[in-house]
Design a protein around this motif. Structure first.
Motif, PDB file in Angstrom:
ATOM      1  N   GLY A 171       5.224  11.769   9.588  1.00 28.35           N
ATOM      2  CA  GLY A 171       6.490  11.869  10.300  1.00 28.35           C
ATOM      3  C   GLY A 171       7.283  13.133  10.004  1.00 28.35           C
ATOM      4  N   VAL A 172       6.875  13.881   8.966  1.00 23.97           N
ATOM      5  CA  VAL A 172       7.622  15.078   8.565  1.00 23.97           C
ATOM      6  C   VAL A 172       7.761  16.104   9.690  1.00 23.97           C
ATOM      7  CG1 VAL A 172       7.536  17.107   7.046  1.00 23.97           C
ATOM      8  CG2 VAL A 172       7.341  14.808   6.083  1.00 23.97           C
ATOM      9  N   PRO A 173       6.703  16.458  10.422  1.00 20.69           N
ATOM     10  CA  PRO A 173       6.891  17.467  11.482  1.00 20.69           C
ATOM     11  C   PRO A 173       7.929  17.056  12.524  1.00 20.69           C
ATOM     12  CG  PRO A 173       4.556  17.186  11.013  1.00 20.69           C
ATOM     13  CD  PRO A 173       5.283  16.108  10.268  1.00 20.69           C
ATOM     14  N   ALA A 174       7.933  15.795  12.910  1.00 22.56           N
ATOM     15  CA  ALA A 174       8.925  15.342  13.894  1.00 22.56           C
ATOM     16  C   ALA A 174      10.331  15.410  13.295  1.00 22.56           C
ATOM     17  CB  ALA A 174       8.606  13.922  14.350  1.00 22.56           C
ATOM     18  N   ALA A 175      10.474  15.025  12.027  1.00 25.12           N
ATOM     19  CA  ALA A 175      11.784  15.084  11.370  1.00 25.12           C
ATOM     20  C   ALA A 175      12.251  16.532  11.244  1.00 25.12           C
ATOM     21  CB  ALA A 175      11.723  14.415  10.000  1.00 25.12           C
ATOM     22  N   GLN A 176      11.339  17.427  10.899  1.00 22.27           N
ATOM     23  CA  GLN A 176      11.703  18.847  10.798  1.00 22.27           C
ATOM     24  C   GLN A 176      12.109  19.422  12.152  1.00 22.27           C
ATOM     25  OE1 GLN A 176       8.103  20.189   8.841  1.00 22.27           O
ATOM     26  NE2 GLN A 176       9.206  20.472   6.916  1.00 22.27           N
ATOM     27  N   ALA A 177      11.604  18.817  13.232  1.00 14.58           N
ATOM     28  CA  ALA A 177      11.960  19.248  14.586  1.00 14.58           C
ATOM     29  C   ALA A 177      13.268  18.616  15.061  1.00 14.58           C
ATOM     30  CB  ALA A 177      10.825  18.909  15.558  1.00 14.58           C
ATOM     31  N   GLY A 178      13.920  17.843  14.168  1.00 17.48           N
ATOM     32  CA  GLY A 178      15.217  17.269  14.508  1.00 17.48           C
ATOM     33  C   GLY A 178      15.175  15.861  15.059  1.00 17.48           C
ATOM     34  N   GLN A 179      14.010  15.241  15.072  1.00 19.71           N
ATOM     35  CA  GLN A 179      13.920  13.877  15.582  1.00 19.71           C
ATOM     36  C   GLN A 179      14.194  12.870  14.468  1.00 19.71           C
ATOM     37  OE1 GLN A 179      10.124  13.312  17.469  1.00 19.71           O
ATOM     38  NE2 GLN A 179      10.439  14.982  18.892  1.00 19.71           N
ATOM     39  N   ILE A 180      14.660  11.701  14.855  1.00 18.88           N
ATOM     40  CA  ILE A 180      14.811  10.600  13.918  1.00 18.88           C
ATOM     41  C   ILE A 180      13.497   9.848  13.908  1.00 18.88           C
ATOM     42  CG2 ILE A 180      15.982   8.431  13.438  1.00 18.88           C
ATOM     43  CD1 ILE A 180      18.486   9.648  14.718  1.00 18.88           C
ATOM     44  N   VAL A 181      12.924   9.657  12.731  1.00 15.86           N
ATOM     45  CA  VAL A 181      11.640   8.983  12.584  1.00 15.86           C
ATOM     46  C   VAL A 181      11.894   7.632  11.932  1.00 15.86           C
ATOM     47  CG1 VAL A 181       9.350   9.122  11.533  1.00 15.86           C
ATOM     48  CG2 VAL A 181      10.476  11.213  12.335  1.00 15.86           C
ATOM     49  N   THR A 182      11.341   6.583  12.492  1.00 20.73           N
ATOM     50  CA  THR A 182      11.492   5.251  11.905  1.00 20.73           C
ATOM     51  C   THR A 182      10.122   4.715  11.516  1.00 20.73           C
ATOM     52  OG1 THR A 182      11.346   4.144  14.048  1.00 20.73           O
ATOM     53  CG2 THR A 182      13.545   4.714  13.275  1.00 20.73           C
ATOM     54  N   PHE A 183      10.116   3.818  10.550  1.00 24.26           N
ATOM     55  CA  PHE A 183       8.884   3.181  10.085  1.00 24.26           C
ATOM     56  C   PHE A 183       9.085   1.686  10.153  1.00 24.26           C
ATOM     57  CE2 PHE A 183       9.415   7.210   7.960  1.00 24.26           C
ATOM     58  CZ  PHE A 183       8.194   7.821   8.172  1.00 24.26           C
ATOM     59  N   GLY A 184       8.030   0.985  10.470  1.00 21.07           N
ATOM     60  CA  GLY A 184       8.135  -0.458  10.535  1.00 21.07           C
ATOM     61  C   GLY A 184       6.773  -1.108  10.503  1.00 21.07           C
ATOM     62  N   ILE A 185       6.779  -2.397  10.607  1.00 24.64           N
ATOM     63  CA  ILE A 185       5.541  -3.168  10.642  1.00 24.64           C
ATOM     64  C   ILE A 185       5.449  -3.869  11.988  1.00 24.64           C
ATOM     65  CG2 ILE A 185       5.471  -3.519   8.148  1.00 24.64           C
ATOM     66  CD1 ILE A 185       6.518  -6.392   8.691  1.00 24.64           C
ATOM     67  N   THR A 186       4.249  -4.227  12.367  1.00 27.72           N
ATOM     68  CA  THR A 186       4.062  -4.997  13.591  1.00 27.72           C
ATOM     69  C   THR A 186       4.386  -6.450  13.263  1.00 27.72           C
ATOM     70  OG1 THR A 186       2.331  -3.484  14.287  1.00 27.72           O
ATOM     71  CG2 THR A 186       2.441  -5.623  15.401  1.00 27.72           C
ATOM     72  N   PRO A 187       5.391  -7.017  13.924  1.00 26.30           N
ATOM     73  CA  PRO A 187       5.780  -8.394  13.604  1.00 26.30           C
ATOM     74  C   PRO A 187       4.771  -9.409  14.131  1.00 26.30           C
ATOM     75  CG  PRO A 187       7.061  -7.592  15.444  1.00 26.30           C
ATOM     76  CD  PRO A 187       6.209  -6.439  14.970  1.00 26.30           C
ATOM     77  N   ASP A 245       0.848  -1.189   0.000  1.00 32.51           N
ATOM     78  CA  ASP A 245       0.000   0.000   0.000  1.00 32.51           C
ATOM     79  C   ASP A 245       0.889   1.247   0.000  1.00 32.51           C
ATOM     80  OD1 ASP A 245      -1.881   1.992   0.358  1.00 32.51           O
ATOM     81  OD2 ASP A 245      -2.980   0.908   1.927  1.00 32.51           O
ATOM     82  N   ALA A 246       1.295   1.661  -1.204  1.00 29.64           N
ATOM     83  CA  ALA A 246       2.199   2.806  -1.329  1.00 29.64           C
ATOM     84  C   ALA A 246       1.568   4.083  -0.794  1.00 29.64           C
ATOM     85  CB  ALA A 246       2.622   2.981  -2.784  1.00 29.64           C
ATOM     86  N   ALA A 247       0.267   4.253  -0.996  1.00 27.33           N
ATOM     87  CA  ALA A 247      -0.410   5.469  -0.508  1.00 27.33           C
ATOM     88  C   ALA A 247      -0.360   5.536   1.018  1.00 27.33           C
ATOM     89  CB  ALA A 247      -1.846   5.513  -1.005  1.00 27.33           C
ATOM     90  N   ALA A 248      -0.580   4.414   1.690  1.00 27.85           N
ATOM     91  CA  ALA A 248      -0.512   4.396   3.155  1.00 27.85           C
ATOM     92  C   ALA A 248       0.915   4.670   3.631  1.00 27.85           C
ATOM     93  CB  ALA A 248      -1.003   3.053   3.692  1.00 27.85           C
ATOM     94  N   PHE A 249       1.881   4.146   2.910  1.00 23.06           N
ATOM     95  CA  PHE A 249       3.272   4.405   3.275  1.00 23.06           C
ATOM     96  C   PHE A 249       3.593   5.885   3.144  1.00 23.06           C
ATOM     97  CE2 PHE A 249       7.800   4.842   2.295  1.00 23.06           C
ATOM     98  CZ  PHE A 249       8.335   4.267   3.425  1.00 23.06           C
ATOM     99  N   ARG A 250       3.193   6.495   2.015  1.00 23.64           N
ATOM    100  CA  ARG A 250       3.445   7.926   1.825  1.00 23.64           C
ATOM    101  C   ARG A 250       2.722   8.762   2.890  1.00 23.64           C
ATOM    102  NH1 ARG A 250       3.537   6.353  -3.600  1.00 23.64           N
ATOM    103  NH2 ARG A 250       1.330   6.804  -3.917  1.00 23.64           N
ATOM    104  N   ALA A 251       1.529   8.323   3.294  1.00 22.14           N
ATOM    105  CA  ALA A 251       0.803   9.034   4.362  1.00 22.14           C
ATOM    106  C   ALA A 251       1.570   8.931   5.681  1.00 22.14           C
ATOM    107  CB  ALA A 251      -0.611   8.474   4.509  1.00 22.14           C
ATOM    108  N   ALA A 252       2.148   7.770   5.955  1.00 19.05           N
ATOM    109  CA  ALA A 252       2.947   7.604   7.173  1.00 19.05           C
ATOM    110  C   ALA A 252       4.182   8.500   7.126  1.00 19.05           C
ATOM    111  CB  ALA A 252       3.347   6.139   7.358  1.00 19.05           C
TER     112      ALA A 252
END
Length: 183
Positions: A129-145, A118-125
């Motif tokens: 995360g952009v505001p946190a990244a712009q604030a200097g945080q490291i943002v990670t993405f993953g799946i629930t195992p 689901d590329a659209a859902a990924f792009r939405a995620a």
């Protein structure tokens, strides 16, 4: 703008004979008509994204540009690793390159061999995360195992994610041993 950094220096040994050292899995159409690399580049393209910054081995530099052109995507910059040294040095090279060429860029590190249905859902995620990244945080993405696996590391969160929203990270656990994975 988000600058996707596509990592594609893998050796291609896990899916032999389909994937091999001279033509690793990210450049093979394993799922659908396009390669995993092309699908990754397409997933990270559009109005909010700069052309991708690609890190690869010298052996794959022509495959990278050819596959991006075949997909109708701007090849952007291609950094050639003089020797494969895994993920951290590749990310550092990308960060140093962007620091000199576009210091305000948001860098999104992405392997080029993942299947994301689901590329659209990924792009939405990513957008979330952009505001946190712009604030200097490291943002990670993953799946629930669904289970522990000794071949992969995992992120331990401070609380379960709710509705796809960010959850603070407690720690990263590098590939657990078999005893931990069996728990």
């Amino acid at each position: 703008m988000i600058t996707p950094v596509l990592l594609c220096g893998g050796s291609g040994t896990r899916l032999w004979p389909l994937s091999r050292k001279s033509y690793p899995k990210q450049f093979v159409p394993l799922v659908g008509d396009e390669t995993l690399f092309q699908a990754s580049a397409r997933r990270l393209s559009g109005p909010d994204y700069a052309p991708p910054l690609v890190l690869t081995a010298s052996d794959f530099r022509f495959i990278v540009t050819e596959q991006l052109q075949d997909a109708g995507l701007d090849p952007g910059a291609v950094l050639i690793e003089p020797e494969g040294r895994n993920t951290a040095p590749a990310i550092l090279a990308a960060a140093l390159h962007l620091a000199t060429t576009d210091p305000a860029a948001l860098m999104l590190i992405a392997p080029s061999d993942h299947v994301v249905p689901d590329a659209a859902a990924f792009r939405a995620a990513v957008a979330a995360g952009v505001p946190a990244a712009q604030a200097g945080q490291i943002v990670t993405f993953g799946i629930t195992p669904t289970h522990a696996e000794t071949a992969y590391g995992y992120l331990e969160l401070s609380a379960p994610p709710k509705d796809g929203h960010a959850t603070p990270l407690t720690r990263f656990v590098e590939k657990p041993d078999a005893a931990t994975a069996d728990v």
